[in-house]
Design a protein around this motif. Sequence first.
Motif, PDB file in Angstrom:
ATOM      1  N   THR A  82       0.844  -1.189   0.000  1.00  0.00           N
ATOM      2  CA  THR A  82       0.000   0.000   0.000  1.00  0.00           C
ATOM      3  C   THR A  82       0.881   1.241   0.000  1.00  0.00           C
ATOM      4  N   PHE A  83       0.551   2.221  -0.829  1.00  0.00           N
ATOM      5  CA  PHE A  83       1.345   3.453  -0.891  1.00  0.00           C
ATOM      6  C   PHE A  83       1.146   4.251   0.387  1.00  0.00           C
ATOM      7  N   GLU A  84       2.249   4.659   1.009  1.00  0.00           N
ATOM      8  CA  GLU A  84       2.145   5.478   2.218  1.00  0.00           C
ATOM      9  C   GLU A  84       3.244   6.532   2.315  1.00  0.00           C
ATOM     10  N   ASP A  85       3.973   6.772   1.225  1.00  0.00           N
ATOM     11  CA  ASP A  85       5.019   7.791   1.248  1.00  0.00           C
ATOM     12  C   ASP A  85       4.396   9.179   1.348  1.00  0.00           C
ATOM     13  N   GLY A  86       5.007  10.036   2.137  1.00  0.00           N
ATOM     14  CA  GLY A  86       4.493  11.389   2.288  1.00  0.00           C
ATOM     15  C   GLY A  86       3.698  11.566   3.563  1.00  0.00           C
ATOM     16  N   GLU A  87       3.091  12.734   3.685  1.00  0.00           N
ATOM     17  CA  GLU A  87       2.367  13.090   4.903  1.00  0.00           C
ATOM     18  C   GLU A  87       0.886  12.746   4.783  1.00  0.00           C
ATOM     19  N   GLY A  88       0.290  12.421   5.916  1.00  0.00           N
ATOM     20  CA  GLY A  88      -1.154  12.282   6.003  1.00  0.00           C
ATOM     21  C   GLY A  88      -1.772  13.595   6.417  1.00  0.00           C
ATOM     22  N   VAL A  89      -3.090  13.657   6.385  1.00  0.00           N
ATOM     23  CA  VAL A  89      -3.770  14.882   6.796  1.00  0.00           C
ATOM     24  C   VAL A  89      -4.901  14.551   7.754  1.00  0.00           C
ATOM     25  N   VAL A  90      -5.166  15.494   8.648  1.00  0.00           N
ATOM     26  CA  VAL A  90      -6.352  15.476   9.502  1.00  0.00           C
ATOM     27  C   VAL A  90      -7.205  16.664   9.096  1.00  0.00           C
ATOM     28  N   LEU A  91      -8.446  16.401   8.726  1.00  0.00           N
ATOM     29  CA  LEU A  91      -9.410  17.452   8.409  1.00  0.00           C
ATOM     30  C   LEU A  91     -10.378  17.559   9.572  1.00  0.00           C
ATOM     31  N   SER A  92     -10.313  18.666  10.290  1.00  0.00           N
ATOM     32  CA  SER A  92     -11.153  18.832  11.479  1.00  0.00           C
ATOM     33  C   SER A  92     -11.562  20.295  11.602  1.00  0.00           C
ATOM     34  N   GLY A  93     -12.870  20.525  11.727  1.00  0.00           N
ATOM     35  CA  GLY A  93     -13.355  21.892  11.867  1.00  0.00           C
ATOM     36  C   GLY A  93     -13.026  22.774  10.689  1.00  0.00           C
ATOM     37  N   GLY A  94     -12.897  22.185   9.515  1.00  0.00           N
ATOM     38  CA  GLY A  94     -12.577  22.955   8.317  1.00  0.00           C
ATOM     39  C   GLY A  94     -11.105  23.230   8.135  1.00  0.00           C
ATOM     40  N   GLU A  95     -10.285  22.836   9.095  1.00  0.00           N
ATOM     41  CA  GLU A  95      -8.841  23.050   9.024  1.00  0.00           C
ATOM     42  C   GLU A  95      -8.130  21.748   8.665  1.00  0.00           C
ATOM     43  N   VAL A  96      -7.090  21.855   7.833  1.00  0.00           N
ATOM     44  CA  VAL A  96      -6.294  20.701   7.435  1.00  0.00           C
ATOM     45  C   VAL A  96      -4.935  20.772   8.113  1.00  0.00           C
ATOM     46  N   THR A  97      -4.572  19.699   8.812  1.00  0.00           N
ATOM     47  CA  THR A  97      -3.273  19.596   9.463  1.00  0.00           C
ATOM     48  C   THR A  97      -2.524  18.419   8.872  1.00  0.00           C
ATOM     49  N   ASP A 157      -1.184  -3.445   5.054  1.00  0.00           N
ATOM     50  CA  ASP A 157       0.159  -3.443   4.468  1.00  0.00           C
ATOM     51  C   ASP A 157       0.162  -3.567   2.949  1.00  0.00           C
ATOM     52  N   SER A 158      -0.587  -4.523   2.394  1.00  0.00           N
ATOM     53  CA  SER A 158      -0.450  -4.860   0.979  1.00  0.00           C
ATOM     54  C   SER A 158      -1.792  -5.187   0.355  1.00  0.00           C
ATOM     55  N   ARG A 159      -1.782  -5.184  -0.990  1.00  0.00           N
ATOM     56  CA  ARG A 159      -2.992  -5.483  -1.755  1.00  0.00           C
ATOM     57  C   ARG A 159      -2.658  -6.436  -2.903  1.00  0.00           C
ATOM     58  N   PHE A 160      -3.714  -6.988  -3.505  1.00  0.00           N
ATOM     59  CA  PHE A 160      -3.567  -7.929  -4.615  1.00  0.00           C
ATOM     60  C   PHE A 160      -3.697  -7.192  -5.950  1.00  0.00           C
ATOM     61  N   HIS A 161      -2.780  -7.498  -6.877  1.00  0.00           N
ATOM     62  CA  HIS A 161      -2.867  -6.891  -8.205  1.00  0.00           C
ATOM     63  C   HIS A 161      -4.206  -7.198  -8.870  1.00  0.00           C
ATOM     64  N   THR A 162      -4.674  -8.417  -8.731  1.00  0.00           N
ATOM     65  CA  THR A 162      -5.900  -8.839  -9.423  1.00  0.00           C
ATOM     66  C   THR A 162      -7.083  -9.002  -8.472  1.00  0.00           C
ATOM     67  N   GLY A 163      -6.974  -8.466  -7.268  1.00  0.00           N
ATOM     68  CA  GLY A 163      -8.093  -8.459  -6.342  1.00  0.00           C
ATOM     69  C   GLY A 163      -8.111  -9.639  -5.387  1.00  0.00           C
ATOM     70  N   MET A 164      -8.599  -9.399  -4.186  1.00  0.00           N
ATOM     71  CA  MET A 164      -8.609 -10.418  -3.141  1.00  0.00           C
ATOM     72  C   MET A 164      -9.601 -11.538  -3.417  1.00  0.00           C
ATOM     73  N   GLN A 165     -10.619 -11.266  -4.224  1.00  0.00           N
ATOM     74  CA  GLN A 165     -11.574 -12.320  -4.545  1.00  0.00           C
ATOM     75  C   GLN A 165     -10.911 -13.484  -5.266  1.00  0.00           C
ATOM     76  N   GLN A 166      -9.729 -13.238  -5.852  1.00  0.00           N
ATOM     77  CA  GLN A 166      -9.012 -14.310  -6.543  1.00  0.00           C
ATOM     78  C   GLN A 166      -8.668 -15.465  -5.607  1.00  0.00           C
ATOM     79  N   LEU A 167      -8.528 -15.189  -4.297  1.00  0.00           N
ATOM     80  CA  LEU A 167      -8.298 -16.285  -3.344  1.00  0.00           C
ATOM     81  C   LEU A 167      -9.454 -17.275  -3.397  1.00  0.00           C
ATOM     82  N   SER A 168     -10.679 -16.756  -3.351  1.00  0.00           N
ATOM     83  CA  SER A 168     -11.851 -17.628  -3.396  1.00  0.00           C
ATOM     84  C   SER A 168     -12.029 -18.269  -4.765  1.00  0.00           C
ATOM     85  N   LEU A 169     -11.766 -17.511  -5.819  1.00  0.00           N
ATOM     86  CA  LEU A 169     -11.887 -18.073  -7.162  1.00  0.00           C
ATOM     87  C   LEU A 169     -10.895 -19.212  -7.365  1.00  0.00           C
ATOM     88  N   GLY A 170      -9.701 -19.071  -6.796  1.00  0.00           N
ATOM     89  CA  GLY A 170      -8.714 -20.140  -6.897  1.00  0.00           C
ATOM     90  C   GLY A 170      -9.130 -21.380  -6.132  1.00  0.00           C
TER      91      GLY A 170
END
Length: 451
Positions: free
Chosen positions: A83-98, A207-220
Motif C-alpha cells: 500500500t502506498f504510504e510515502d508522504g504526509e497524512g492529513v487530519v481534516l477537522s473543523g474545516g482546518e487541514v493539518t 500493508d499490501s494489496r492484490f494486483h488482481t483483487g482479493m476475490q481471486q483467493l476464493s476463485l482459486g
Amino acid sequence: MQTRACDVVVIGAGPSGLAAARQLARQGIDVIVLEARDRVGGRTLSQTLDNGVTIDIGGQWVAPSQHRVHALAQELGLGIFPTFEDGEGVVLSGGEVTRFEGMAGFGDDAIDADIDQARERLEALAASIPLDAPWEHPEAAALDRMTYAEWIDRNLATDFGRWLFNFNAPGVFSVDASELSMLHVAFYFGAGGGFSVVTGTRGGGQDSRFHTGMQQLSLGLAAELGSRICFNEVVIRIEQDHAGVRIVSETSQTTARYAIIAISPTLAGRIRYQPPMPAARDGLMQRMPMGTAIKMMLIYDKPFWREDGLSGFALTDHDVPQLLYDNSPEDGSCGILLGFTEGLPARRWIAEPPAARRAEAIRTAVACFGEQATHPTGFIDKSWTEEEFSRGCYAGTMTPGTWTTFGHAIRTPIGRLHWAGTETATFWNGYGEGAIQAGERAAKEVAERLA
C-alpha cells in the motif's frame, strides 16, 4: 426439488467455507458447498475498471503476519504489492487541514503523549486476552460490561486523543465505540497481533494489496472444487438427528453426515433449525450484529496528491468519507482515493443515493487534497449492509455482555453442525486470514468425526 447426498455439506462459499471444503476434498471426503449468491467470495468482491485496473469493493488488504493468505496467494500465483504510504497524512477537522507524518506524532506534545500512553495500555490489555477463551480473562466480567467508549473516556485526557480513539471504532469495527464490549475490542486487537498491527499500514493490517483483487483467493479455491459448489442455494432450514443432517434450500434438499456452517452469526441466525438451537447458541447469534460500512472510490487520471508530498491518507470529521487511503495501482497509472463511511454515519448515509454520496465525497477530497480532486473520472461505492447475503461488514461484533454470557458457544458443535466463518477465528478474527483458519479448523473437526 433437486436432491443430493454427500458426507459433508458446507454452507457458504466465502474463503472460510471454501477452505473447509478444499481440505475435506483433499482427504477424499465427499463434500458439497451450498452458496446463496451466484458467485464465490463472500465479503470479498473484485471489479476491473475500463482502464484494466482491478479494485476490491469488498475486503482487500493483507498483513505480513497473515501466513495462510500469503501461502494461498503464492500457491495460486497471485501478486501482492505494498500500500502506498510515502508522504504526509492529513487530519481534516473543523474545516482546518493539518499535515502529519505517520501515526507516531500529531505535532502536539500533550496530545502525542496522551495517545501513546493509551495505545500502550490497549496493547498490554490485548496481549493479556486468552484468544481461544476470552471469557476466562481474570477481568473478563468487568471488561465485558464496559464499552469501548467508556474505556476511552477513562483512559484519554485530551479532546483530540478521545476523538481519535472513538474514530478508531468505526474504522476497525464499523460500529460506534458505545456499542462494543471492551473485552471484544481487546480480543480483536489481540487476535491481530496488537492495536498498532491491526490499525497500521506498513507491517500492519493495511500493508499490501492484490494486483488482481482479493476475490481471486476464493476463485482459486473454487476452481479446485469445481462442480462441488452449488450456487443460488438459499438455505432456509437445517434438520438433524442421530443419523445425519438434511439441508433444505429454496430449490433443493441435501443430506449429509455432517454440516459446516461458514456464514456470519447474523445470517446463521436466520436459518430455521430442527431441533431448535440451544439457548446459548441462539443467544449468541442474536447478539453478534454486523457492522455498517460504505466503501467508495474516487478515480482520477493520476495520483496528484503525491506531487504535493501527501500519502493520500486522511482522517476527517466529515461523514462521507471519514477515512481516506491512496488505493491507486502499483504503477500509478491512475489515481484512486479509497474512502470509508462507517458506523453511525453509514447508517444515515445508506438512505442517500450514490449521487449524493459522490458529491459529498468530492467535497471532502477537495478539502483534504485541493481543487484537483474536484473532477474525478469515476466514482464507485458499495453499501455492504444492503447485500442480502452479507447484511453488513466487516464482521460480526460482540455487544457488551456477550462474550462472558454466550461466547463459549462460538465454536462449540451443535450435534452434527460445526461452525466456521471469520467470526469464529482466534487469529486475525474478522479478516480473510481468520476465515481460512476457521474453515481449516472446522474441516479438521469433521474429518476426525468421520474417521
